[in-house]
Write a protein that holds these residues in place. Structure first.
Motif, PDB file in Angstrom:
ATOM      1  N   PHE A  12      11.571 -18.221   5.036  1.00  0.00           N
ATOM      2  CA  PHE A  12      11.989 -18.484   6.415  1.00  0.00           C
ATOM      3  C   PHE A  12      10.975 -19.358   7.147  1.00  0.00           C
ATOM      4  N   GLN A  13      11.475 -20.362   7.868  1.00  0.00           N
ATOM      5  CA  GLN A  13      10.620 -21.259   8.639  1.00  0.00           C
ATOM      6  C   GLN A  13      11.046 -21.244  10.106  1.00  0.00           C
ATOM      7  N   PRO A  14      10.179 -20.803  11.005  1.00  0.00           N
ATOM      8  CA  PRO A  14      10.543 -20.680  12.421  1.00  0.00           C
ATOM      9  C   PRO A  14      11.078 -21.967  13.043  1.00  0.00           C
ATOM     10  N   LYS A  15      10.595 -23.118  12.592  1.00  0.00           N
ATOM     11  CA  LYS A  15      10.993 -24.373  13.226  1.00  0.00           C
ATOM     12  C   LYS A  15      12.223 -25.005  12.579  1.00  0.00           C
ATOM     13  N   ALA A  16      12.701 -24.389  11.493  1.00  0.00           N
ATOM     14  CA  ALA A  16      13.884 -24.934  10.820  1.00  0.00           C
ATOM     15  C   ALA A  16      15.152 -24.538  11.566  1.00  0.00           C
ATOM     16  N   THR A  17      16.247 -25.246  11.311  1.00  0.00           N
ATOM     17  CA  THR A  17      17.532 -24.897  11.913  1.00  0.00           C
ATOM     18  C   THR A  17      18.101 -23.667  11.221  1.00  0.00           C
ATOM     19  N   VAL A  18      19.114 -23.088  11.848  1.00  0.00           N
ATOM     20  CA  VAL A  18      19.762 -21.910  11.257  1.00  0.00           C
ATOM     21  C   VAL A  18      20.314 -22.251   9.877  1.00  0.00           C
ATOM     22  N   GLU A  19      20.977 -23.369   9.766  1.00  0.00           N
ATOM     23  CA  GLU A  19      21.571 -23.773   8.485  1.00  0.00           C
ATOM     24  C   GLU A  19      20.493 -23.991   7.422  1.00  0.00           C
ATOM     25  N   GLU A  20      19.393 -24.606   7.817  1.00  0.00           N
ATOM     26  CA  GLU A  20      18.302 -24.846   6.863  1.00  0.00           C
ATOM     27  C   GLU A  20      17.686 -23.530   6.397  1.00  0.00           C
ATOM     28  N   ASN A  21      17.517 -22.608   7.303  1.00  0.00           N
ATOM     29  CA  ASN A  21      16.931 -21.321   6.928  1.00  0.00           C
ATOM     30  C   ASN A  21      17.859 -20.516   6.027  1.00  0.00           C
ATOM     31  N   ILE A  22      19.141 -20.501   6.336  1.00  0.00           N
ATOM     32  CA  ILE A  22      20.092 -19.768   5.485  1.00  0.00           C
ATOM     33  C   ILE A  22      20.055 -20.320   4.065  1.00  0.00           C
ATOM     34  N   LYS A  23      20.067 -21.646   3.951  1.00  0.00           N
ATOM     35  CA  LYS A  23      20.032 -22.279   2.634  1.00  0.00           C
ATOM     36  C   LYS A  23      18.737 -21.960   1.895  1.00  0.00           C
ATOM     37  N   ALA A  24      17.610 -22.053   2.596  1.00  0.00           N
ATOM     38  CA  ALA A  24      16.309 -21.800   1.964  1.00  0.00           C
ATOM     39  C   ALA A  24      16.164 -20.343   1.544  1.00  0.00           C
ATOM     40  N   MET A  25      16.627 -19.435   2.380  1.00  0.00           N
ATOM     41  CA  MET A  25      16.494 -18.016   2.075  1.00  0.00           C
ATOM     42  C   MET A  25      17.423 -17.596   0.936  1.00  0.00           C
ATOM     43  N   GLU A  26      18.630 -18.133   0.917  1.00  0.00           N
ATOM     44  CA  GLU A  26      19.553 -17.837  -0.181  1.00  0.00           C
ATOM     45  C   GLU A  26      19.023 -18.388  -1.500  1.00  0.00           C
ATOM     46  N   THR A  27      18.475 -19.601  -1.443  1.00  0.00           N
ATOM     47  CA  THR A  27      17.907 -20.203  -2.659  1.00  0.00           C
ATOM     48  C   THR A  27      16.729 -19.381  -3.164  1.00  0.00           C
ATOM     49  N   ALA A  28      15.865 -18.958  -2.256  1.00  0.00           N
ATOM     50  CA  ALA A  28      14.680 -18.193  -2.631  1.00  0.00           C
ATOM     51  C   ALA A  28      15.047 -16.868  -3.277  1.00  0.00           C
ATOM     52  N   ARG A  29      16.016 -16.176  -2.720  1.00  0.00           N
ATOM     53  CA  ARG A  29      16.363 -14.857  -3.270  1.00  0.00           C
ATOM     54  C   ARG A  29      17.024 -14.994  -4.648  1.00  0.00           C
ATOM     55  N   LYS A  30      17.732 -16.105  -4.875  1.00  0.00           N
ATOM     56  CA  LYS A  30      18.370 -16.312  -6.179  1.00  0.00           C
ATOM     57  C   LYS A  30      17.365 -16.685  -7.266  1.00  0.00           C
ATOM     58  N   ASN A  31      16.187 -17.151  -6.869  1.00  0.00           N
ATOM     59  CA  ASN A  31      15.168 -17.558  -7.843  1.00  0.00           C
ATOM     60  C   ASN A  31      14.253 -16.413  -8.255  1.00  0.00           C
ATOM     61  N   ILE A  32      14.533 -15.218  -7.791  1.00  0.00           N
ATOM     62  CA  ILE A  32      13.706 -14.050  -8.084  1.00  0.00           C
ATOM     63  C   ILE A  32      14.327 -13.225  -9.208  1.00  0.00           C
ATOM     64  N   LEU A  33      13.474 -12.754 -10.125  1.00  0.00           N
ATOM     65  CA  LEU A  33      13.902 -11.824 -11.168  1.00  0.00           C
ATOM     66  C   LEU A  33      13.314 -10.454 -10.828  1.00  0.00           C
ATOM     67  N   SER A  34      14.181  -9.451 -10.713  1.00  0.00           N
ATOM     68  CA  SER A  34      13.748  -8.131 -10.259  1.00  0.00           C
ATOM     69  C   SER A  34      13.840  -7.098 -11.382  1.00  0.00           C
ATOM     70  N   GLY A  35      12.869  -6.200 -11.392  1.00  0.00           N
ATOM     71  CA  GLY A  35      12.876  -5.089 -12.349  1.00  0.00           C
ATOM     72  C   GLY A  35      12.425  -3.809 -11.679  1.00  0.00           C
ATOM     73  N   GLN A  36      12.877  -2.669 -12.216  1.00  0.00           N
ATOM     74  CA  GLN A  36      12.525  -1.377 -11.623  1.00  0.00           C
ATOM     75  C   GLN A  36      12.311  -0.336 -12.718  1.00  0.00           C
ATOM     76  N   ILE A  37      11.433   0.611 -12.425  1.00  0.00           N
ATOM     77  CA  ILE A  37      11.218   1.752 -13.311  1.00  0.00           C
ATOM     78  C   ILE A  37      11.582   3.017 -12.550  1.00  0.00           C
ATOM     79  N   THR A  38      12.510   3.786 -13.108  1.00  0.00           N
ATOM     80  CA  THR A  38      12.881   5.056 -12.508  1.00  0.00           C
ATOM     81  C   THR A  38      13.153   6.051 -13.624  1.00  0.00           C
ATOM     82  N   PHE A  39      13.590   7.251 -13.268  1.00  0.00           N
ATOM     83  CA  PHE A  39      13.807   8.290 -14.284  1.00  0.00           C
ATOM     84  C   PHE A  39      15.286   8.658 -14.352  1.00  0.00           C
TER      85      PHE A  39
END
Length: 553
Positions: free
Chosen positions: A429-456
């Motif tokens: 997220f960038q405070p000075k970016a437009t709403v559209e730019e932030n939505i695009k950047a945040m969606e792109t960032a979350r899709k580039n993450i690989l998540s793992g979890q350990i539970t029982f």
């Protein structure tokens, strides 16, 4: 009985909610993964209880009005995907019976069919073998027999039997259910509700539901006005009420929600107006609440009124030392943007706050916040644009529903499925970016993450060829169980071996409440020795249920 009254339908709703409440733990146990996050029963129970409470507090002998109260209560109380879908089923039902004081079996069938259509439209990718299928089969049966069965008891008995049969077929439609050996949990919850309906028609005695408030999953948000000096509060009275629309008054003053909202917007701020065919719910901060109530009375009678003097509340808070003076001045004006995130675990919550998240909603697996919780958190930001991070697949629908009904801000739901995705989105997220730019950047960032979890594991089972034993530790890659081991640390190592590839450079480790310092140190030593090219960041997340959460980018 071939015509159902509003009072009878209200009693059926309350009994259906009670039957679900008594069996919520069983519904939780049907969640397909053997991880300790089975919450379908909990979510459906809290959602249905919210709807039944609204019906109980506004009992009228008019089926359409009862259905509207049920729809409204479900809408505001909906939690998780199952709760949101349930709210849409009864929202459609209310549309199907609108205007009807009493209903026939044909009317009931039309309502069920409308509910199914509404629910399917609300889900982006409907999956068969779920609550949707059970609802669809039940509605189809109802339409088939409503022309020949006019008595409600045999009619309802037949459609409940169809729902039970449909539920038993869900494993044939959804392979993971068959693999684990369970029926769909959401479908089971829906069957329990309609079994409760039938119990009430038959006069069977069952336990009465309690309408005690469930534990808050969201911190009580600081009122936006509390960030002012007392003398700076322009609109001093928090005013909440509902208008019970009156047909006679409407002849002289036809109700239009947009026109009504515009009129009230000149009388105060923090305005929220939500309406259906029979009821209007209003929240406003006004200086002259009497003027608001007088205007509202043009359309019907006023119920559930509550007026609080915010200046007195504010003075009391200041006296108790609960408001920081400097924060009051800093937040005295409406801000252009804010971020709202869902998370649990003191360390994770602190991470989000340090990265600039304005409001945190406590929740996640097993404790999904409701639509109303999300709306309250958004309102507390006093912002024009609010980016909401659900951080869980089961919270996304509730967040989208909050977007539809929130009147005080424009909500932008970033569809984060996990805590790592949420953190990545905030970082982008960038405070000075437009709403559209932030939505695009945040969606792109979350899709580039690989998540793992350990539970029982909480039960023995087999999934995707993996034998799982109760109390073993499991490694979950995105949403798929890929490893299992009796030892927590070994399970973590096996999962990381599957996650880490040359494509990733940074690994973030969030240690849970039940991960010891020794285990964290041992895991870091393993990573340093085997994956020295990967940069590792470790944070104490203190999250429950999950010993470790991993994020690769």
């Amino acid at each position: 009985m071939n015509r159902m009254s509003g009072l009878r339908f209200a009693d059926m709703v309350i009994q259906g909610a009670s039957n679900l409440s008594q069996n919520a733990d069983y519904v939780d146990s049907l969640n397909v993964f053997p991880v300790p996050d089975g919450d379908t029963g909990t979510n459906m129970n809290l959602s249905m209880t919210s709807g039944a409470k609204e019906v109980s507090q506004n009992k009228v002998d008019h089926v359409a009005k009862v259905a509207a109260f049920l729809s409204r209560g479900l809408l505001m109380g909906a939690r998780g995907n199952s709760g949101v879908i349930l709210s849409q089923l009864f929202r459609g039902f209310a549309k199907g019976v609108e205007g009807k004081e009493m209903i026939t079996t044909k009317d009931f069938a039309v309502g069920l069919d409308q509910g199914v259509q509404t629910a399917y439209k609300a889900v982006l990718k409907p999956v068969e073998g779920t609550i949707l299928t059970v609802a669809k089969d039940m509605a189809k049966k109802a339409l088939e027999i409503s022309s020949t069965i006019e008595e409600f008891e045999p009619f309802l008995a037949a459609i409940v039997q169809e729902a039970q049969a449909s539920l038993q077929k869900t494993p044939d439609l959804l392979p993971v259910l068959k693999e684990v050996g369970v029926v769909d949990s959401g479908g089971q919850g829906l069957v329990l509700i309609y079994e409760g309906f039938l119990q009430q028609l038959k006069g069977q005695e069952t336990t009465t539901i309690s309408f005690e408030e469930p534990p808050k999953m969201v911190k009580e948000p600081a009122n936006a006005q509390s960030h002012l000096n007392t003398e700076d509060i322009v609109y001093g009275y928090c005013t909440e009420f509902m208008i019970k629309l009156d047909s006679e008054k409407l002849k002289a003053n036809p109700f239009d929600e947009a026109v009504f909202r515009e009129a009230l917007s000149h009388m105060g701020d923090s305005l929220l107006v939500v309406s259906d065919e029979s009821i209007v719910k209003v929240h406003i901060h006004a200086e002259y609440p009497g003027n608001v109530l007088t205007h509202a009375q043009k359309y019907g009678s006023l119920i559930n009124m509550k007026i609080e003097n915010m200046r007195e509340q504010h003075t009391a808070l200041l006296h108790n030392g609960e408001i920081d003076r400097q924060e009051e001045k800093n937040a005295s004006q409406r801000v252009p943007y804010a971020l709202v995130s869902v998370a649990v675990g003191s360390g994770i919550v602190e991470l989000f706050k340090n990265m600039g998240v304005t409001e945190m909603i406590e929740g996640g697996q097993t404790m999904n916040p409701s639509t109303e919780d999300i709306v309250h958190a958004v309102e507390a930001t006093n912002a024009e644009h609010v980016y909401v991070l659900p951080n869980n697949k089961n919270i996304i629908l509730a967040a989208k529903q909050a977007k539809e009904i929130c009147e005080t801000a424009q909500i932008h739901v970033i569809e984060t499925n996990s805590i790592p995705q949420g953190l990545a989105a905030v970082f982008a997220f960038q405070p000075k970016a437009t709403v559209e730019e932030n939505i695009k950047a945040m969606e792109t960032a979350r899709k580039n993450i690989l998540s793992g979890q350990i539970t029982f594991a909480v039960r023995d089972t087999q999934i995707d060829g993996i034998d799982i034993r109760m109390n073993d530790f499991m490694g979950i890659l995105e949403s798929k169980i890929v490893v299992t081991h009796p030892n927590k640390l070994e399970a973590a190592k096996k999962l990381l071996d599957q996650m880490i590839t040359p494509d990733y450079e940074l690994l973030t480790v969030l240690s849970g409440a039940d991960a010891t310092d020794e285990e964290v140190d041992a895991l870091c030593a393993f990573l340093s020795e085997k994956y020295e090219e990967v940069e590792v960041e470790v944070h104490k997340g203190n999250q429950p249920l999950y010993a470790f959460i991993f994020s690769l980018e």
